[in-house]
Structures are given as structure tokens and as C-alpha cells.
Design a protein around this motif. Structure first.
Motif: not given
Length: 109
Positions: A65-92
Motif C-alpha cells: 500500500d505504501m509503494w502504491l501510494s508513492g512512498i520511496p522503496i528505501e523508506r519502506i525498506q527502513a520501516l520493514c527493517g530489511h537489510k536489502d532493498k531486494a527483500t522489500t521489493e519481493i514483499y511488494v
């Protein structure tokens, strides 16, 4: 993590669990998961079509939902506690399904 911090600014760090019992004790992950499952059993009495979901599903849904609303993936990564951006991208990507328009041409005509 320095790259993420430079991209999103201060990253909140929780030093204590958010959910507590009435006595002030902390819930374990399995305890929270068990409460969620019990609540779903009760909810299915009123909404039989309710599909089961877990705590991780809520995290994926929030990230998507955050990604679809335009929040940068790096911010979502930080909030999810992921070390790698690739992990956040998999979630999305595991939750997001792009809408498509059906083909108006008949195939095989």
C-alpha cells in the motif's frame, strides 16, 4: 544501512515491544499469532469467505500500500527493517497485481 539512512533520514528504532499484556509482560510472536488466529476463527462465523492470514501478511500489505501510494522503496525498506532493498521489493511484488484491460480483439477469428 548508512545508504538507507542517507536516503530516508532518521530511522525509528524500537527498543521495546509495542504489544503488552494487561500485566505489562510482552507478547511473543507466537502469542500474537495465536491471538490473530483465534480472532479469525470468530470472524469467519460472520464472514465465511474470510481467507486466513498471518502477521507477515499485514506487513506485506502495508508495504504494498505504501509503494502504491508513492512512498520511496528505501523508506519502506527502513520501516520493514530489511537489510536489502531486494527483500522489500519481493514483499511488494508478491502482493501487487497490476490491473489489466481485457483484449477487445477476438482471438482465432
Amino acid at each position: 544501512m548508512a545508504l538507507v539512512e542517507s536516503a530516508v533520514g532518521d530511522i525509528p528504532v524500537l527498543h521495546r515491544p509495542i504489544a503488552h499484556t494487561r500485566d505489562g509482560e510482552t507478547y511473543t510472536y507466537s502469542g500474537q499469532d495465536a491471538m490473530l488466529r483465534r480472532a479469525q476463527v470468530k470472524a469467519r462465523l460472520k464472514i465465511p469467505a474470510l481467507q486466513p492470514f498471518g502477521l507477515r501478511d499485514l506487513k506485506e500489505k502495508g508495504a504494498t500500500d505504501m509503494w502504491l501510494s508513492g512512498i520511496p522503496i528505501e523508506r519502506i525498506q527502513a520501516l520493514c527493517g530489511h537489510k536489502d532493498k531486494a527483500t522489500t521489493e519481493i514483499y511488494v511484488k508478491s502482493r501487487w497485481r497490476e490491473s489489466v484491460t481485457p483484449n477487445s480483439r477476438k482471438i482465432g477469428a
